[in-house]
Write a protein that holds these residues in place. Structure first.
Motif, mmCIF file in Angstrom:
data_model
loop_
_atom_site.group_PDB
_atom_site.id
_atom_site.type_symbol
_atom_site.label_atom_id
_atom_site.label_comp_id
_atom_site.label_asym_id
_atom_site.label_seq_id
_atom_site.Cartn_x
_atom_site.Cartn_y
_atom_site.Cartn_z
ATOM 1 N N ARG A 322 0.732 -1.060 0.004
ATOM 2 C CA ARG A 322 0.025 0.078 0.093
ATOM 3 C C ARG A 322 0.984 1.220 -0.093
ATOM 4 N N PRO A 323 0.430 2.299 -0.889
ATOM 5 C CA PRO A 323 1.124 3.449 -0.828
ATOM 6 C C PRO A 323 1.227 4.136 0.452
ATOM 7 N N VAL A 324 2.290 4.604 0.956
ATOM 8 C CA VAL A 324 2.370 5.244 2.267
ATOM 9 C C VAL A 324 3.176 6.638 2.406
ATOM 10 N N GLY A 325 3.630 6.725 1.240
ATOM 11 C CA GLY A 325 4.535 8.157 1.183
ATOM 12 C C GLY A 325 5.361 8.062 -0.111
ATOM 13 N N LYS A 326 6.383 8.897 0.102
ATOM 14 C CA LYS A 326 7.455 9.171 -1.256
ATOM 15 C C LYS A 326 8.751 9.391 -0.609
ATOM 16 N N ALA A 327 9.843 9.109 -1.418
ATOM 17 C CA ALA A 327 11.059 9.615 -0.927
ATOM 18 C C ALA A 327 11.397 11.038 -1.359
ATOM 19 N N THR A 328 12.033 11.706 -0.470
ATOM 20 C CA THR A 328 12.668 13.161 -0.565
ATOM 21 C C THR A 328 13.829 13.247 -1.180
ATOM 22 N N THR A 329 14.844 12.333 -0.767
ATOM 23 C CA THR A 329 16.450 12.092 -1.003
ATOM 24 C C THR A 329 16.523 10.503 -1.209
ATOM 25 N N ILE A 330 17.179 10.439 -2.442
ATOM 26 C CA ILE A 330 17.899 9.055 -2.577
ATOM 27 C C ILE A 330 19.216 9.150 -3.184
ATOM 28 N N VAL A 331 20.261 8.794 -2.686
ATOM 29 C CA VAL A 331 21.559 8.882 -3.030
ATOM 30 C C VAL A 331 22.344 7.607 -2.830
ATOM 31 N N SER A 332 23.398 7.306 -3.302
ATOM 32 C CA SER A 332 24.377 6.261 -2.822
ATOM 33 C C SER A 332 25.413 6.586 -1.942
ATOM 34 N N ASP A 333 25.486 6.285 -0.793
ATOM 35 C CA ASP A 333 27.104 6.690 -0.073
ATOM 36 C C ASP A 333 27.655 5.390 -0.416
ATOM 37 N N MET A 334 28.875 5.785 -1.050
ATOM 38 C CA MET A 334 29.921 4.739 -1.570
ATOM 39 C C MET A 334 30.901 4.539 -0.606
ATOM 40 N N ALA A 335 30.818 5.195 0.557
ATOM 41 C CA ALA A 335 31.801 4.863 1.743
ATOM 42 C C ALA A 335 31.384 3.581 2.513
ATOM 43 N N ILE A 336 30.181 3.116 2.425
ATOM 44 C CA ILE A 336 29.416 2.042 3.355
ATOM 45 C C ILE A 336 28.950 1.060 2.476
ATOM 46 N N GLY A 337 28.933 -0.127 3.319
ATOM 47 C CA GLY A 337 28.510 -1.486 2.628
ATOM 48 C C GLY A 337 27.656 -2.345 4.026
ATOM 49 N N ARG A 338 27.166 -3.391 3.741
ATOM 50 C CA ARG A 338 26.805 -4.224 4.901
ATOM 51 C C ARG A 338 27.580 -5.464 4.899
ATOM 52 N N VAL A 339 27.715 -5.654 6.159
ATOM 53 C CA VAL A 339 28.584 -6.842 6.507
ATOM 54 C C VAL A 339 27.756 -7.628 7.699
ATOM 55 N N GLU A 340 27.353 -8.842 7.379
ATOM 56 C CA GLU A 340 25.993 -9.571 8.153
ATOM 57 C C GLU A 340 25.052 -9.025 8.286
#
Length: 407
Positions: A322-340
């Motif tokens: 169900r629609p609940v909103g919208k994004a105001t900012t979307i970027v890529s932070d290239m200094a981060i990643g996910r580990v586990e």
């Protein structure tokens, strides 16, 4: 259409091969030949130089300036200690945000206010409508200013090299400043005698300074900083890196993440004078509008699971389809990643050996209901859907508040 305004560093940007674009009425660098990704990473691992001369400065002065500005501004400026500055916002009567900014107490009933680009006139016009405006002056600095932001772990070394008086850095915490925006009154000077204001603030989340000098001296100062950092990974950085860095640091863009809706239900509630029970601790313009606002949307930070993005302007936020909103900012932070599942920065002390971040999509969503950290929603545009996680913070282990190592 009128031509874009030029900052004092415009010729430097062209000489460095910058890709330029119009921003807030100025011709500004988006990125240089190094590219936005390298510029972003340089700020997290070394330092970056940003031309921020497009920012506006006004000065509020007079015997009643403190009382007037304390009512006009959300932040309680009476609690800002000497040689410190404070972040807050100017609101409309309905509690919506005109602009955010930083107030600098200068002494002698004077306050410098740093605003976003092209906002001096709208904020000045707003201030002149408020009670008590006739008792204060609202002016621009007499000497045109150039402004350079030096941001990243090496920022202190670079900035210290500009000043003969190293003792001024013996106590220079986050959101401290020295100098005067009326530069003819500033006792702070570069080692060549140039008057300046130096503020330990920035828009990246990393250790850094904002340096104000006469506009005609901005070029030589920029050249000195680049020369001193050229063999240390220091790069000039443009608006693209500034946007991705500020987002990873959970900092808002005025008129995008905050704007013409009530200034509530967002990550920047510290800009409001609030007690522990949620009540306001002082009166301010827009208070009644905030208190009475209903159905206020929630602005929440999010992080993705890879660097895939959707277009913010075309986005829909979905929860359970169900629609609940919208994004105001979307970027890529290239200094981060996910580990586990955990977000790790290239600068995190506990990062795994050989960690190389691939970047994560991140930003802010404005939703009709509150979500808690760990909740997941879907961002959708015409091309794709991506799952994201609501988070409390985005890029970990930032250095903005790090104590200076004075030797």
């Amino acid at each position: 259409m009128p031509a874009d305004r030029l900052t004092p560093l415009h010729d430097r940007h062209l000489g460095l091969g910058a890709t330029m674009a119009s921003f807030a009425g100025y011709d500004m660098p988006l990125w240089y030949q190094s590219g936005a990704v390298r510029e972003h990473l340089a700020v997290v691992t070394a330092a970056g130089l940003f031309d921020t001369s497009h920012m506006d400065v006004i000065i509020v002065s007079g015997a009643e300036a403190e009382t007037f500005l304390n009512y006009a501004f959300t932040r309680d400026i009476t609690s800002v200690r000497p040689n410190r500055c404070g972040y807050g916002a100017f609101l409309r009567d309905d509690g919506s945000c005109i602009d955010d900014g930083i107030v600098y107490p200068l002494g002698d009933g004077r306050y410098g206010i740093v605003l976003n680009a092209a906002m001096a006139e709208p904020v000045t016009a707003h201030l002149r409508t408020l009670p008590g405006a006739e008792a204060v002056g609202v002016t621009r600095p007499a000497v045109p200013l150039g402004k350079i932001d030096i941001q990243g772990p090496l920022a202190f070394d670079l900035v210290r090299g500009l000043f003969a008086d190293k003792a001024m850095f013996s106590s220079f915490p986050y959101f401290a400043f020295t100098g005067d925006f009326q530069l003819d009154r500033s006792q702070v000077r570069l080692d060549d005698g140039t008057p300046a204001v130096l503020s330990r603030t920035g828009y990246t989340g990393e250790l850094g300074f904002e340096l104000f000098v006469p506009a005609d001296q901005a070029g030589p100062v920029w050249d000195r900083l680049l020369e001193s950092g050229k063999d240390r990974g220091v790069l000039p950085a443009g608006l693209a890196a500034r946007d991705s860095l500020r987002t990873g640091a959970v900092l808002p863009l005025s008129h995008q993440d905050i704007g013409p809706w009530p200034f509530r239900n967002h990550p920047w509630m510290f800009a409001l004078p609030m007690a522990g029970d949620g009540s306001f601790t002082k009166d301010f313009y827009g208070r009644a509008g905030l208190a009475g606002a209903t159905d206020v949307p929630y602005t929440l930070p999010f992080a993705g699971f890879d660097q895939r993005r959707v277009e913010a302007a075309e986005s829909v936020v979905l929860h359970d389809g169900r629609p609940v909103g919208k994004a105001t900012t979307i970027v890529s932070d290239m200094a981060i990643g996910r580990v586990e599942g955990r977000i790790v920065s290239i600068a995190s002390p506990g990062r795994p050996d050989g960690f190389k971040p691939r970047g994560l999509a991140c930003g802010f969503v404005r939703c009709e209901r509150e979500f808690l950290p760990g909740d997941r929603v879907v961002l959708k545009d015409a091309r794709r859907e991506i799952p994201v996680e609501i988070v409390r913070d985005i890029r970990p282990d930032r250095t903005a508040r790090k104590a200076l190592k004075v030797t």
